[in-house]
Design an enzyme around this catalytic site. Sequence first.
Site, short mmCIF file in Angstrom:
data_model
loop_
_atom_site.label_atom_id
_atom_site.label_comp_id
_atom_site.label_asym_id
_atom_site.label_seq_id
_atom_site.Cartn_x
_atom_site.Cartn_y
_atom_site.Cartn_z
N LYS A 183 0.82 -1.21 0.00
CA LYS A 183 0.00 0.00 0.00
C LYS A 183 0.86 1.27 0.00
O LYS A 183 2.05 1.20 0.26
CB LYS A 183 -0.96 -0.02 1.21
C1 LIG Z 1 -9.61 -3.42 -1.67
C2 LIG Z 1 -8.94 -4.03 -0.47
N1 LIG Z 1 -9.61 -4.10 0.69
C3 LIG Z 1 -9.06 -4.64 1.79
C4 LIG Z 1 -7.77 -5.12 1.79
C5 LIG Z 1 -7.24 -5.79 3.01
O1 LIG Z 1 -6.16 -5.19 3.59
P1 LIG Z 1 -5.13 -6.00 4.48
O2 LIG Z 1 -4.20 -6.72 3.55
O3 LIG Z 1 -4.44 -4.90 5.24
O4 LIG Z 1 -5.86 -6.92 5.35
C6 LIG Z 1 -7.01 -5.04 0.62
C7 LIG Z 1 -5.63 -5.53 0.61
O5 LIG Z 1 -4.96 -5.66 -0.37
C8 LIG Z 1 -7.61 -4.49 -0.55
O6 LIG Z 1 -6.95 -4.43 -1.72
#
Ligand SMILES: Cc1ncc(COP(=O)(O)O)c(C=O)c1O
Length: 375
Positions: A183
């Site tokens: 990210k």
């Molecule tokens: C659109 C979206 N929502 C939620 C997440 C979840 O995030 P995390 O990997 O921090 O759990 C991601 C992760 O890539 C994502 O791309």
Amino acid sequence: MNTEQFKWPVSGEREVELLREVLQSGRWGGHSDFVPRLEREFAAFVQCAHGVAAMNGTVTLEIALAAAGVGPGDEVIVPAISFVSTAMAVSRVGATPVFVDIEPLSFNMDPERAAAAVTARTKALIPVHFGGAMAAMDRLLALASRHSLTLIEDAAHAHGSEWEGRRAGSLGRAGSFSFQNSKVMTAGEGGMLTTNDEAFAERAWSIVDQGRERGGGWFFHYTLGSNYRMTGLQAAVLLAQLERLPEQICRRTRNAVLLRAELADVPGLALQAVPSQQNANSWYLLLGRIDARRAGRTRDEFHRALTAQGVPCTPFYPHTLYGNPLYRGGGCRVEPCPVAEACIGDAFWLPHRVLLGDQETTRAVVAAMRQACGV
Ligand SMILES: Cc1ncc(COP(=O)(O)O)c(C=O)c1O
């Protein structure tokens, strides 16, 4: 091409300095002072009154749904194209994800398809600002208000994106952010909920901290929470990353504008449509679609040619969310999604690190993309 410039994540002396402070404080965990400090600073960045930090951007979605009272028997509308967390969080709270189609070029939830999917059981909707491009917030907020639905923005890609001057994560009941390794600001893992609703923020905070209440005593647990706390070490890294974010957004924006202008005439290449109401973009992903008939080559041929030249590129997701083994057996409702299904075969993205280089490197990326398109 200087692919050294595509390195991610990046860190510097500031991360080291803040990490040292946490290490010396003796409070490394979720009750470090650095966690509320990050909550305050990130919430201010998002133009929200409250921030609630957590372990990652998957649990933040679960916590937001739980804090909004969504549970068994409820339906939650999600786009058919996203990372699995957007739907999995709905299933984890015992509700049913309802998959709706995306718009052909924004890659975001189609408000008309979302409206058509509303039933008496619908409790919430979770638009994703895919790649940093904002979902059609005016129409989605109007839909939510018309049916008294909770709108949770999945802003995992959209740190710093803006809709008519309002930051992603500040428009819905809550915004959910991810700080996972890829990210635009990262501590390897991490997540944050943002909201202007104080009672909602307190419920979310309690769920994150094993059901405690602020000032309610260490061994007193009032709600069914868990330990979803972000550590002080993560918060230290994220405070440093947040300081660097505005400059990185400027650099990515400059390069994205250049790249999109230089590629506008390529036959069969359509880059993501960004809504006219959007006045800032995180540029987490540079997305596009290849029309094989007009381009004279398929998406997979384009992808192979581009990666052979050293430009990182992903040939989209291998399936829609409902095409995942998890949902093939049911546990969801699927609306017709012809656009999402077409994107599986013809879409691609470049990660944001490709947009962090200097102008010379960006021009080299343009040349590689044109060549990969056979121009
Ligand atoms: C659109 C979206 N929502 C939620 C997440 C979840 O995030 P995390 O990997 O921090 O759990 C991601 C992760 O890539 C994502 O791309």
